[in-house]
Design a protein around this motif. Structure first.
Motif, PDB file in Angstrom:
ATOM      1  N   ARG A   1       2.796  -6.719  15.222  1.00  0.00           N
ATOM      2  CA  ARG A   1       2.227  -5.711  14.321  1.00  0.00           C
ATOM      3  C   ARG A   1       3.137  -5.462  13.124  1.00  0.00           C
ATOM      4  N   THR A   2       2.521  -5.017  12.042  1.00  0.00           N
ATOM      5  CA  THR A   2       3.310  -4.650  10.869  1.00  0.00           C
ATOM      6  C   THR A   2       4.198  -3.444  11.151  1.00  0.00           C
ATOM      7  N   LEU A   3       3.717  -2.541  12.016  1.00  0.00           N
ATOM      8  CA  LEU A   3       4.492  -1.330  12.321  1.00  0.00           C
ATOM      9  C   LEU A   3       4.365  -1.041  13.815  1.00  0.00           C
ATOM     10  N   SER A   4       5.444  -0.556  14.383  1.00  0.00           N
ATOM     11  CA  SER A   4       5.462  -0.271  15.827  1.00  0.00           C
ATOM     12  C   SER A   4       4.451   0.816  16.189  1.00  0.00           C
ATOM     13  N   ALA A   5       3.831   0.629  17.351  1.00  0.00           N
ATOM     14  CA  ALA A   5       2.844   1.605  17.824  1.00  0.00           C
ATOM     15  C   ALA A   5       3.486   2.951  18.152  1.00  0.00           C
ATOM     16  N   ASP A   6       4.807   2.986  18.184  1.00  0.00           N
ATOM     17  CA  ASP A   6       5.509   4.243  18.459  1.00  0.00           C
ATOM     18  C   ASP A   6       5.709   5.098  17.214  1.00  0.00           C
ATOM     19  N   GLU A   7       5.423   4.534  16.049  1.00  0.00           N
ATOM     20  CA  GLU A   7       5.718   5.287  14.826  1.00  0.00           C
ATOM     21  C   GLU A   7       4.566   6.217  14.488  1.00  0.00           C
ATOM     22  N   LYS A   8       4.908   7.311  13.819  1.00  0.00           N
ATOM     23  CA  LYS A   8       3.934   8.346  13.503  1.00  0.00           C
ATOM     24  C   LYS A   8       2.759   7.807  12.682  1.00  0.00           C
TER      25      LYS A   8
ATOM     26  N   SER B   1       0.847  -1.194   0.000  1.00  0.00           N
ATOM     27  CA  SER B   1       0.000   0.000   0.000  1.00  0.00           C
ATOM     28  C   SER B   1       0.889   1.252   0.000  1.00  0.00           C
ATOM     29  N   TRP B   2       0.303   2.382  -0.353  1.00  0.00           N
ATOM     30  CA  TRP B   2       1.090   3.589  -0.656  1.00  0.00           C
ATOM     31  C   TRP B   2       1.871   4.130   0.541  1.00  0.00           C
ATOM     32  N   ASP B   3       1.342   3.909   1.772  1.00  0.00           N
ATOM     33  CA  ASP B   3       1.950   4.536   2.950  1.00  0.00           C
ATOM     34  C   ASP B   3       2.711   3.550   3.823  1.00  0.00           C
ATOM     35  N   SER B   4       2.977   2.352   3.284  1.00  0.00           N
ATOM     36  CA  SER B   4       3.525   1.289   4.133  1.00  0.00           C
ATOM     37  C   SER B   4       4.987   1.533   4.516  1.00  0.00           C
ATOM     38  N   ILE B   5       5.708   2.280   3.702  1.00  0.00           N
ATOM     39  CA  ILE B   5       7.139   2.465   3.943  1.00  0.00           C
ATOM     40  C   ILE B   5       7.380   3.922   4.349  1.00  0.00           C
ATOM     41  N   SER B   6       7.691   4.135   5.616  1.00  0.00           N
ATOM     42  CA  SER B   6       7.849   5.510   6.093  1.00  0.00           C
ATOM     43  C   SER B   6       8.990   5.613   7.108  1.00  0.00           C
ATOM     44  N   TYR B   7       9.430   6.848   7.317  1.00  0.00           N
ATOM     45  CA  TYR B   7      10.369   7.117   8.412  1.00  0.00           C
ATOM     46  C   TYR B   7       9.569   7.145   9.717  1.00  0.00           C
ATOM     47  N   ARG B   8      10.274   7.191  10.829  1.00  0.00           N
ATOM     48  CA  ARG B   8       9.605   7.235  12.131  1.00  0.00           C
ATOM     49  C   ARG B   8       8.670   8.435  12.241  1.00  0.00           C
ATOM     50  N   ASP B   9       9.103   9.543  11.652  1.00  0.00           N
ATOM     51  CA  ASP B   9       8.312  10.775  11.780  1.00  0.00           C
ATOM     52  C   ASP B   9       7.174  10.831  10.761  1.00  0.00           C
TER      53      ASP B   9
ATOM     54  N   PRO C   1      -3.872   1.064  14.355  1.00  0.00           N
ATOM     55  CA  PRO C   1      -4.178  -0.371  14.550  1.00  0.00           C
ATOM     56  C   PRO C   1      -5.051  -0.941  13.441  1.00  0.00           C
ATOM     57  N   LEU C   2      -5.698  -0.037  12.677  1.00  0.00           N
ATOM     58  CA  LEU C   2      -6.507  -0.512  11.546  1.00  0.00           C
ATOM     59  C   LEU C   2      -5.875  -0.145  10.204  1.00  0.00           C
ATOM     60  N   GLY C   3      -4.626   0.253  10.232  1.00  0.00           N
ATOM     61  CA  GLY C   3      -3.940   0.591   8.976  1.00  0.00           C
ATOM     62  C   GLY C   3      -3.450  -0.686   8.299  1.00  0.00           C
ATOM     63  N   TYR C   4      -3.745  -0.816   7.027  1.00  0.00           N
ATOM     64  CA  TYR C   4      -3.519  -2.082   6.297  1.00  0.00           C
ATOM     65  C   TYR C   4      -2.117  -2.659   6.537  1.00  0.00           C
ATOM     66  N   HIS C   5      -1.100  -1.847   6.309  1.00  0.00           N
ATOM     67  CA  HIS C   5       0.271  -2.329   6.536  1.00  0.00           C
ATOM     68  C   HIS C   5       0.988  -1.502   7.605  1.00  0.00           C
TER      69      HIS C   5
ATOM     70  N   LEU D   1      10.439   1.236  12.929  1.00  0.00           N
ATOM     71  CA  LEU D   1      10.521  -0.138  13.453  1.00  0.00           C
ATOM     72  C   LEU D   1       9.328  -0.930  12.906  1.00  0.00           C
ATOM     73  N   SER D   2       9.617  -2.031  12.228  1.00  0.00           N
ATOM     74  CA  SER D   2       8.557  -2.753  11.511  1.00  0.00           C
ATOM     75  C   SER D   2       8.734  -4.253  11.667  1.00  0.00           C
ATOM     76  N   SER D   3       7.709  -4.994  11.282  1.00  0.00           N
ATOM     77  CA  SER D   3       7.782  -6.459  11.332  1.00  0.00           C
ATOM     78  C   SER D   3       8.763  -7.012  10.311  1.00  0.00           C
ATOM     79  N   ASN D   4       9.173  -6.180   9.362  1.00  0.00           N
ATOM     80  CA  ASN D   4      10.100  -6.644   8.320  1.00  0.00           C
ATOM     81  C   ASN D   4      11.375  -7.231   8.932  1.00  0.00           C
ATOM     82  N   ILE D   5      11.749  -6.714  10.119  1.00  0.00           N
ATOM     83  CA  ILE D   5      12.989  -7.222  10.717  1.00  0.00           C
ATOM     84  C   ILE D   5      12.839  -8.692  11.121  1.00  0.00           C
TER      85      ILE D   5
END
Lengths: 124, 684
Positions: B538-545, B415-423, B549-553, B501-505
């Motif tokens: 989770r696919t993405l850490s709850a600490d990331e901007k 999805s378009w927003d799946s890859i982001s920086y922490r901010d 919890p309902l975001g696809y990736h 921080l993501s599940s990719n690791i």
């Protein structure tokens, strides 16, 4: 002047062996229709060894289209699968052979080399 | 979509209807008969004397057939119905419907039975957008059949509908004048056949010539065979047995007959909208199912090899050696409004193709297949460096060359927003996500094994091993975020770290690219409360901007993702942690009747008590169906060593005793036993 189809098969006929088709054996008949007549081309592959012919050969699969449509395919200007879906080209018989036949069709003229870094093969 | 039903057969043909069996398609209710990514029926409405029917009950017999029990009229005070209807439907080449009208009264009845028929011939991509069509519609009556059709230039699709009893036909349906004696019934059969027309009016063939259309009995026998050939599971935890059986049946429903290889099946991506050939999805599911149904991997490898990229085509993101992403047969692909004929925009399918090829050989010992596909495997290995390294920095990255309709993110989180920086900023292109480097590393090592063992090319093997070692060394330097102690989600176009921080690791553990001395830190992050919900990671850490919890990736929990992380945890010796994930996801499955959805919400388990399904998740979805299979493998610690099966169980205590019997492989058949010994934390 030779048509794109004649150029395509002419060039193909000069290649004796196509490594990408090394485990393929079979014959495709290409029937091209225009207002006057139907022209036949035969593309026979035997474990990668290639024969292009206009003589009548027994075929495992048949490709049919209008001559001008196939000219575009042969020049790399038209994607064969999309043409099949549009109903401009029909395919019958052994389909794996046809997906492999697609491998020898040239690439679209507009597709450049952007992003390509090196071309050093892992070739066999 | 909640009260709609799905039937499926023969891969890409499926029917979605309401609970009466009626089809009245709209953008909000995407019902219909679909085949070859085209809707061939969008209206299919049964009425008796002008009245619609109401559902009494439904018998969801098998995945390819359903029976609706109906009465005339509906609602209100209950009145004993004098007439009832049994509407049986089986998906075949299109579908067949058997209508039975029963007169329960003491006197005869005369009824006007009407079946209203229509089609918008929408492309699957257009269904939810209700796009205006560019072609024209027609209908005609021919040989007692109603033919409805759609024509746009040379593109022609028709639906042919016929009835087994006399009817009055008009351009919009069938009318039957029915007389039924007391306590008698009237029946008719309706047949709906989708047709693709090619040049010169010939019927178009798009797939390998299949055998005759199978009857329901043959389908049933086939399903039983398939389940019978899979290993048998015995265990103390009944829910797991149920989930296992559900997975096998769903995997059967998701089988897609290989377009290029008649009579062979491979897993499609998901029901109903992804019943198509997908490189990544078919590979991932085949990997998960390998110890259970190795035949799926063989067909996946053959089919993907036969459609491997052979040229540069910017519109399709095709390169020589690249493994395809998605194949579609509809109008938008035909007119090149979409690039799926096929589309190649995936950066992971190509290395994963090598991973599957090697893993398949390890399990089955089928060196013939590895031999036969040597040129394709070499071309795939070549692609990784020659075409996949877009930045020339030794890392596999992606950037679509089709800016209109190509895929932005060509990794599994697409999805378009799946890859982001922490901010929350989104990086530019190309993007080199971390798991791609893991897959490339694994592909090189596995390619080296095959080169040495099967292709007898030690020079290539040496070269691949040395490249893999170099990649691992560089990766652990360039992707590791020193002060946070985890791997960056990716590198951006400037070589900078995409620091979320993501599940990719977790996938990195599976690929083996993680330095041993970094594994503890990686595992620590995966089980930190910002990542681990209690159900899964989770696919993405709850600490990331961008966390939602309902975001696809960007916050949901994906069962498939977790199954590969569990596999990685076992690889690095984290048995307890692998068992913890397996326990969480397999318990979640019990809330979905044993059928894991594509994703569920990233809420804390302690907060919701049950896993909330992601709103539009596809179900059954192939790699969620495969997840319980892979969890069984990781819990039992199934691996291969030479010609034997290795079993190293590490099971949560509450699972109790478990036996997986008749596991197929190069050893013939073998059994695995285990007993739950690992205590789970109290929250689980």
């Amino acid at each position: 002047m030779a048509s794109p189809t004649e150029e395509f098969f002419g060039e193909l006929g000069r290649r004796e062996y196509i490594p990408q088709l090394g485990k393929t054996t079979g014959t495709v008949r290409i029937e091209l229709v225009d207002d006057e007549c139907t022209r036949h081309w035969y593309f026979r592959i035997n474990q990668g060894k290639l024969l292009v012919s206009r003589e009548n050969l027994e075929a495992d699969s048949v490709v049919r289209s209008r001559q001008d449509v196939f000219d575009h395919v042969a020049a790399g200007e038209m994607n064969m699968m999309a043409a099949v879906l549009r109903g401009e080209v029909s395919v019958e018989g052994q389909l794996p052979l046809l997906t492999l036949f697609e491998r020898v069709i040239p690439e679209p003229p507009s597709s450049g080399c952007r992003g390509r870094v090196s071309d050093q093969g892992v070739g066999s | 979509m909640n009260d709609t039903l799905v039937n499926i057969l023969s891969g890409n043909t499926f029917v979605v209807s309401d609970d009466r069996g009626d089809i009245e398609a709209s953008p909000a209710a995407p019902t219909g008969l679909f085949a070859f990514d085209t809707r061939f029926v969008s209206t299919w409405v049964l009425s008796i004397d002008g009245q619609r029917l109401s559902p009494l009950s439904l018998d969801d017999v098998e995945y390819y057939m359903t029976r609706f029990f109906l009465v005339v009229g509906g609602g209100g005070v209950y009145v004993n119905p004098k007439v009832s209807v049994i509407r049986g439907r089986a998906v075949a080449e299109g579908f067949r419907e058997q209508l039975a009208i029963l007169n329960h009264d003491d006197s005869p009845v005369d009824l006007t039975v009407r079946v209203e028929v229509g089609s918008d011939f929408a492309d699957l991509f257009e269904v939810k957008d209700a796009l205006a069509k560019k072609g024209t519609y027609y209908s005609r009556i021919e040989n007692d059949c109603l033919v409805i059709g759609y024509l746009r230039d040379t593109f022609q699709r028709e639906t042919v509908i016929s009835a087994s009893t006399p009817a009055h036909l008009d351009g919009r349906g069938f009318t039957f004048a029915v007389h039924i004696e007391p306590k008698q019934e009237w029946t008719t059969g309706l047949s709906v056949v989708p047709t693709l027309l090619g040049p010169f009016g010939r019927k178009l063939t798009l797939t390998a010539e299949a055998g005759p259309i199978r009857t329901s009995e043959e389908m049933q026998a086939n399903l039983q065979d398939l389940i019978g050939q899979s290993p048998r599971l015995e265990c103390d935890w009944d829910a797991l047995k149920h989930t296992y059986r559900r997975s096998l049946v769903d995997l059967a429903a998701l089988r897609f007959s290989a377009p290029a290889f008649a009579g062979q099946n491979l897993p499609a991506a998901g029901l109903p909208w992804f019943m198509s050939l997908f490189g990544r999805d078919s590979i991932i599911t085949s990997l998960q199912a390998l110890p259970f149904q190795p035949g799926l991997a063989a067909t996946t490898l053959r089919e993907l090899a036969s459609r491997q990229g052979s040229r540069r085509d910017d519109f399709r993101d095709e390169d020589p050696g690249r493994i395809m992403h998605e194949m579609r047969f509809g109008e938008t692909a035909a007119f090149e409004e979409r690039p799926h004929s096929p589309y190649f925009g995936s950066a992971d399918a190509t290395p994963l193709f090598i991973v599957l090829l090697d893993e398949y050989e390890r399990w089955t010992g089928d060196t013939d297949l590895v031999c036969a596909y040597e040129p394709e495997a070499r071309a795939a290995l070549h692609w990784i460096d020659a075409y996949g390294d877009l930045m020339g920095n030794g890392y596999l990255s992606y950037r679509t060359r089709n800016e209109q309709t190509g895929l932005t993110n060509q990794c599994w989180k697409d999805s378009w927003d799946s890859i982001s920086y922490r901010d929350g900023r989104l990086p530019g292109f190309p993007r080199a996500t971390c798991e791609l480097q893991g897959y490339a590393y694994d592909a090189k090592l596995r390619g080296a094994r095959l080169a040495r063992l099967v292709w007898h090319d030690p020079a290539l093997a040496d070269r691949l091993e040395s490249e893999a070692a170099d990649l691992k060394r560089r990766f652990n330097r360039d992707f590791w975020i020193e002060d946070r102690e985890y791997y960056a989600l990716g590198l951006d176009a400037d070589g900078g770290q995409i620091d979320a921080l993501s599940s990719n690791i977790g996938h990195l553990l599976w690929s083996g690219i993680v330095d041993e001395d970094k594994a503890d830190a990686v595992v620590g992050h995966l089980f930190d409360p910002v990542m681990f919900t209690g159900w899964g990671i989770r696919t993405l850490s709850a600490d990331e901007k961008r966390y939602n919890p309902l975001g696809y990736h960007v916050g949901t929990v994906w069962p498939f993702d977790n199954s590969f992380i569990a596999w990685g945890l076992r690889r690095y010796g984290y048995e307890r942690e692998a068992a913890r994930i397996a326990a969480g996801i397999l318990t979640a499955a019990t809330y979905f009747g044993g059928r894991l959805p594509e994703a569920f919400a990233g809420y804390e388990r302690s907060r919701t008590k049950y896993p909330a399904q992601y709103p539009t998740a596809c179900s059954p979805q192939a790699w969620s169906t495969g997840a319980p299979l892979l969890f069984l493998r990781t819990m039992l610690g199934l691996e291969t060593a030479d010609d034997s099966l290795v079993v190293r169980p590490a099971l949560p205590r509450h699972i109790g005793h478990i036996e997986l019997l008749d596991i197929p492989g190069r050893w013939g058949r073998a059994d695995a036993y285990g007993r739950g010994k690992i205590e789970m934390p109290i929250t689980q």
